[in-house]
Scaffold this motif. Structure first.
Motif, PDB file in Angstrom:
ATOM      1  N   LYS A 331       0.800  -1.274  -0.042  1.00 19.79           N
ATOM      2  CA  LYS A 331      -0.092   0.119  -0.059  1.00 19.79           C
ATOM      3  C   LYS A 331       0.929   1.327   0.098  1.00 19.79           C
ATOM      4  N   TRP A 420      -4.973  -7.624  -4.611  1.00 22.43           N
ATOM      5  CA  TRP A 420      -4.713  -7.196  -3.373  1.00 22.43           C
ATOM      6  C   TRP A 420      -3.370  -6.645  -3.219  1.00 22.43           C
ATOM      7  N   ASP A 424      -0.592  -3.876   4.226  1.00 23.80           N
ATOM      8  CA  ASP A 424      -1.554  -2.637   4.348  1.00 23.80           C
ATOM      9  C   ASP A 424      -0.815  -1.624   4.838  1.00 23.80           C
ATOM     10  N   LYS A 489     -15.803  -5.848   3.381  1.00 23.08           N
ATOM     11  CA  LYS A 489     -15.188  -4.737   3.851  1.00 23.08           C
ATOM     12  C   LYS A 489     -15.281  -3.636   2.506  1.00 23.08           C
ATOM     13  N   HIS A 491     -13.564  -0.759   0.394  1.00 22.47           N
ATOM     14  CA  HIS A 491     -12.457  -0.274   0.138  1.00 22.47           C
ATOM     15  C   HIS A 491     -12.695   1.178  -0.356  1.00 22.47           C
ATOM     16  N   GLY A 496      -8.098   1.507   1.583  1.00 19.67           N
ATOM     17  CA  GLY A 496      -8.437   0.326   0.757  1.00 19.67           C
ATOM     18  C   GLY A 496      -7.321  -0.773   0.658  1.00 19.67           C
ATOM     19  N   ASP A 497      -7.584  -2.003   0.454  1.00 21.22           N
ATOM     20  CA  ASP A 497      -6.765  -2.961   0.447  1.00 21.22           C
ATOM     21  C   ASP A 497      -6.388  -3.428  -1.055  1.00 21.22           C
TER      22      ASP A 497
END
Ligand code: SF4
Ligand code: SF4
Length: 670
Positions: A331, A420, A424, A489, A491, A496-497
């Motif tokens: 990320k 993905w 994170d 979830k 995002h 956001g992942d």
């Protein structure tokens, strides 16, 4: 999508999409027969699958931040009360309010006992244990402010002199046997309340940022009688124990803000109204007409507002994705994270510090507070729901619910590991938890984009408005899935992942465009922001689409020509990190957006693209030719230039060019 016959290009934004100016008015408001307001209840303990319950926390969050501190450094903004009214009404319409009216606030409109959403206390308790793990700059300030708001004693509105009222029409009720609508029963009023609250809370925050007091009032937390205010502000007439709006009838919800900011009020509606006539039926120079008022009047909710069912579907996206070779990246490689950490140099780091690029303009800052608050709601533990296993049925229900709430396009796909991030924002490795992705897009709106250059003082608020809408509605959908017993979830732009562009491609929401990371949708063009909900709920997947964009972008260089930073390539596509793409220079783009002096952020590529269309019937031949005759692409791109599209329409400029100074006051830009 019901195409419009008439353009509303000559209609100032503050007049709104409905021809309210054609209604009969009088000097004093009607006072007889106004129904007593009743608070709306979002608790549905006996209906685990009701969408109403999934909206409850987001409604409580908005109620928790309906008030706040007033900026002590007052803005330099126009004194003219008419200009102020026009400006704030236009901001309401920019936020998608169907109707906005302004009135004076008299003590007769105070509720004897103010309402307070009981969900606020439940939420405050929950939030003590919730943490964010976002790199978004300025999030620490937003969280501190949120905590203060939750714990603040009730404030008074005794010195408020004016009210702005927002009227939102209900979506239609689900039809008997309509596919995918089981969760929606009885949720129309709650949906209107949720959307009206979003606008009232954002605008109240905006006025406080300018330096005047303001407080929002909703159908769950209010100090005022919203029905009485709607009559005084010229939006409704009391009739037979109900409130009636001449265009919409009785099916609408309300929210308001009260303030010390002086404005010119609207005149109340007269009891007797003229017939609405053919101009209303045909939508003569207004965005709304009797025919297009409800995009779902002739469509099922799960189909969405545009004819997505007419698009050509393909087994794979129209640009090659070499899936085994797509690297997973942390990320921390996100361009805005890199800007914050100084990777792009000190000037960019300074521009990113504390979210300065959003703080520098008051409308975006007003939206960002709520956006930050919703970060706390986008994830959570699954509930003990019924865990429905019917994948096609679940997909229909998710699509119907998303469109019912107001998302502009939804697509469902697998969520492969390569979409993905590897780590994170805290540096913790991500083990992809969900196999499915629900991608959503929100239209940034044609009207304001028409009045803007794309890189002026409203640009950042255009993005923020769309990001906020996803955070609210995508957040509700994620909550709905969790209530049903699955993990989910949302995002969002702040946390956001997943990488969203490939998911948009897989779910059939668009094709790769020359703009690079912007996926272009055939009905919204590039004028969109996206968000994704990932989940382990079983869901049927959709297929990618092919509407001829690769040939079109190959022959059209308009965005590359118009980009002020030179970030968009005029060359051919190439393979990059496993994706076939037009490789834009995202560092140049981020640097320009964060450091530009003449505005706040940029979306000029979206504004000037020939696919940025108003939605008129007259544009149909363009769309048809662009999608079916790729050989015409260069001529269509040239025609777009010759027609002067992508220019500025001064009639649509409603915002004030104000920039924050070093004392925190918003001042006119040089
Ligand atoms: S401006 Fe032209 S090249 Fe750029 S995205 Fe739009 S259609 Fe493609
Ligand atoms: S957002 Fe602005 S700077 Fe970035 S690619 Fe688009 S036009 Fe260029």
């Amino acid at each position: 999508m019901t195409l419009r016959v008439f353009s509303d290009r000559s209609r100032p934004v503050h007049l709104g999409p409905y021809p309210l100016e054609r209604l009969a008015r009088q000097d004093t408001p009607l006072t007889d027969g106004i129904p007593a307001p009743r608070p709306l209840d979002f608790q549905t303990p006996d209906r685990q699958d009701s969408l109403i319950g999934a909206m409850a926390e987001h409604q409580a969050m908005m109620d928790a931040i309906r008030d706040g501190l007033v900026n002590k450094a007052r803005a330099t903004c126009p004194d003219d009360p008419v200009e102020r009214s026009n400006h704030l009404k236009a901001f309401g319409y920019f936020s998608d309010a169907p109707m906005v009216g302004i009135c004076r606030l008299s003590p007769a409109a105070y509720l004897e006992t103010p309402w307070r959403n009981p969900g606020i206390d439940r939420l405050a308790n929950d939030l003590r244990t919730r943490q964010t793990k976002t790199l978004a700059s300025g999030i620490d300030l937003i969280m501190a402010d949120l905590k203060d708001s939750m714990e603040a004693p009730p404030s008074t509105i005794q010195d408020h002199s004016h009210a702005i009222v927002f009227l939102y029409d209900h979506p239609r009720a689900p039809r008997d046997g309509e596919p995918g609508t089981g969760w929606l029963t009885g949720a129309e009023a709650h949906r209107s309340c949720l959307r009206a609250s979003e606008t009232a809370v954002v605008l109240a925050n905006y006025i406080r940022l300018l330096g005047w007091d303001a407080k929002a009032h909703t159908q769950t937390s209010s100090d005022v009688d919203l029905n009485r205010l709607a009559v005084a502000a010229g939006l409704a007439i009391p009739r037979d124990g109900d409130l009636v709006n001449p265009f919409i009838g009785t099916r609408f919800g309300l929210a308001a803000l009260t303030t010390t900011f002086e404005m010119t009020p609207d005149r109340p509606l007269a009891r007797r109204q003229p017939g609405l006539g053919p101009r209303w039926w045909l939508g003569y120079r207004t965005a709304k007409s009797a025919f297009n008022r409800d995009p779902y009047a002739r469509r099922a909710f799960h189909m969405g507002p545009h004819p997505f069912e007419t698009l050509k579907r393909t087994e794979a996206p129209t640009t090659f994705i070499d899936e085994p070779r797509v690297p997973r990246v942390p990320k921390r490689t996100d361009m805005f994270a890199r800007a914050q950490f100084g990777d792009l140099g000190p000037a960019v780091q300074e521009g990113a510090k504390g979210g300065h690029y959003a703080r520098k303009a008051a409308p975006s800052m007003a939206e960002r507070r709520m956006l930050g608050a919703f970060v706390l709601l986008q994830d959570g533990a699954p509930g003990r729901g019924p865990r429905p296993v019917d994948a096609p049925g679940n997909a229909l229900a998710i699509k119907a619910a998303s469109y019912f709430l107001g998302i502009d396009a939804v697509g469902i796909s697998r969520c492969p590991d390569w979409t993905w991030y590897s780590h994170d924002a805290t540096g913790t490795p991500i083990d992809p938890p969900h196999p499915n992705a629900i991608s959503m897009i929100v239209d940034q709106g044609f009207e304001t984009m028409e009045g803007a250059s794309g890189d002026d003082w409203i640009s950042v608020a255009q993005s923020m408005r769309a990001y906020l809408r996803f955070s609210l509605l995508g957040g509700v959908i994620a909550q709905q899935i969790r209530n049903l017993g699955y993990s989910a979830k949302a995002h969002t732009v702040l946390d956001g992942d997943v990488l969203q562009p490939p998911l948009l491609l897989l779910s059939g929401l668009g094709e790769v465009s020359r703009i690079g990371e912007v996926i272009l949708n055939p009905f919204l063009g590039p004028r969109l922001k996206s968000g994704v909900v990932t989940t382990d709920m079983p869901l049927d997947h959709e297929k990618p689409i092919d509407f001829g964009l690769q040939a079109f972008c190959g022959a059209c260089n308009k965005c590359a020509r118009e980009c002020p930073s030179g970030a968009i390539t005029a060359g051919p596509k190439l393979m990059f990190n496993g994706y076939e793409t037009w490789k834009s220079d995202s560092q140049k783009c981020a640097t320009y957006r964060i450091t530009t002096q003449g505005g706040a952020m940029c979306g000029r590529c979206m504004k000037t693209c020939p696919w940025n269309l108003e939605g008129l019937f007259a544009e149909k031949p363009f769309r048809w030719a662009a999608m079916t005759l790729p050989v015409l692409a260069p001529h269509l791109a040239k025609l777009d230039d010759r027609l002067g599209r992508g220019g500025l329409n001064p009639v649509k400029k409603w915002w004030w060019d104000l920039e924050i100074d070093d004392k925190g006051a918003y001042r006119p830009t040089p």
